[in-house]
Write a protein that holds these residues in place. Structure first.
Motif, short mmCIF file in Angstrom:
data_model
loop_
_atom_site.label_atom_id
_atom_site.label_comp_id
_atom_site.label_asym_id
_atom_site.label_seq_id
_atom_site.Cartn_x
_atom_site.Cartn_y
_atom_site.Cartn_z
N LEU A 127 33.81 -4.76 144.09
CA LEU A 127 35.21 -5.15 144.12
C LEU A 127 35.39 -6.61 143.69
O LEU A 127 36.39 -6.96 143.09
CB LEU A 127 35.76 -4.93 145.54
CG LEU A 127 37.26 -5.09 145.74
CD1 LEU A 127 38.00 -4.10 144.85
CD2 LEU A 127 37.62 -4.87 147.19
N GLN A 128 34.40 -7.46 143.98
CA GLN A 128 34.47 -8.87 143.57
C GLN A 128 34.55 -8.98 142.05
O GLN A 128 35.28 -9.83 141.53
CB GLN A 128 33.25 -9.63 144.06
CG GLN A 128 33.32 -10.03 145.50
CD GLN A 128 32.08 -10.79 145.91
OE1 GLN A 128 30.98 -10.49 145.44
NE2 GLN A 128 32.25 -11.78 146.77
N TYR A 129 33.84 -8.16 141.35
CA TYR A 129 33.85 -8.22 139.89
C TYR A 129 35.17 -7.74 139.32
O TYR A 129 35.51 -8.05 138.19
CB TYR A 129 32.69 -7.41 139.32
CG TYR A 129 31.35 -8.03 139.60
CD1 TYR A 129 30.97 -9.20 138.97
CD2 TYR A 129 30.47 -7.47 140.52
CE1 TYR A 129 29.75 -9.80 139.24
CE2 TYR A 129 29.25 -8.04 140.80
CZ TYR A 129 28.89 -9.21 140.15
OH TYR A 129 27.69 -9.79 140.42
N VAL A 189 41.22 -9.95 137.46
CA VAL A 189 42.64 -9.70 137.75
C VAL A 189 43.34 -11.02 138.09
O VAL A 189 44.45 -11.29 137.62
CB VAL A 189 42.80 -8.66 138.88
CG1 VAL A 189 44.23 -8.61 139.37
CG2 VAL A 189 42.34 -7.29 138.39
N ILE A 190 42.71 -11.86 138.88
CA ILE A 190 43.30 -13.16 139.23
C ILE A 190 43.43 -14.04 138.00
O ILE A 190 44.46 -14.68 137.78
CB ILE A 190 42.46 -13.85 140.34
CG1 ILE A 190 42.59 -13.09 141.65
CG2 ILE A 190 42.87 -15.31 140.51
CD1 ILE A 190 41.67 -13.59 142.75
N ALA A 250 48.89 -15.10 132.63
CA ALA A 250 50.21 -14.52 132.35
C ALA A 250 51.31 -15.41 132.92
O ALA A 250 52.33 -15.65 132.26
CB ALA A 250 50.30 -13.11 132.93
N GLY A 251 51.11 -15.93 134.13
CA GLY A 251 52.09 -16.84 134.72
C GLY A 251 52.23 -18.12 133.92
O GLY A 251 53.33 -18.62 133.71
N LEU A 252 51.12 -18.65 133.45
CA LEU A 252 51.15 -19.86 132.62
C LEU A 252 51.87 -19.60 131.30
O LEU A 252 52.68 -20.43 130.86
CB LEU A 252 49.73 -20.35 132.38
CG LEU A 252 49.57 -21.65 131.61
CD1 LEU A 252 50.23 -22.80 132.36
CD2 LEU A 252 48.11 -21.96 131.39
#
Length: 104
Positions: free
Chosen positions: A7-9, A14-15, A21-23
């Motif tokens: 799950l870490q990978y 995703v982060i 995308a926000g930038l």
């Protein structure tokens, strides 16, 4: 514990994608070239001396003003409209020359 490590990978990319995308959205908002109309009376430091309907006529008037050693520029405020602008200290002489300039 193996499913947690996998799950870490997935969470890391995703982060990163969400941050990029926000930038991108922020930069588009901040530096976008939206069609913001200028106020009609805002000529800044320049004075409007003539308005023509063609770019060629405005460039010809600029050549006449240049021969008289008057600095000028043109602006396109709308379709089929070209304005000739000069510095305020040259506006009176430029208006005289523009008045004697042949009509389009």
């Amino acid at each position: 514990m193996a499913p947690v490590a996998g799950l870490q990978y997935l969470v890391g990319p995703v982060i990163v994608f969400a941050v990029l995308a926000g930038l991108a959205l922020f930069l588009r908002w901040a530096f976008g070239s939206g069609d913001r109309p200028r106020p009609p009376s805002d000529d800044g430091l320049l004075a409007r001396v003539a308005t023509t309907s063609s770019r060629e006529a405005a460039l010809a008037l600029r050549a006449v003003l240049s021969d008289a050693e008057i600095r000028s520029t043109i602006r396109f405020p709308g379709p089929h409209r070209v304005e000739v602008l000069v510095f305020p200290e040259d506006a009176a002489r430029a208006r005289e020359l523009a008045a004697s300039f042949p009509a389009e």
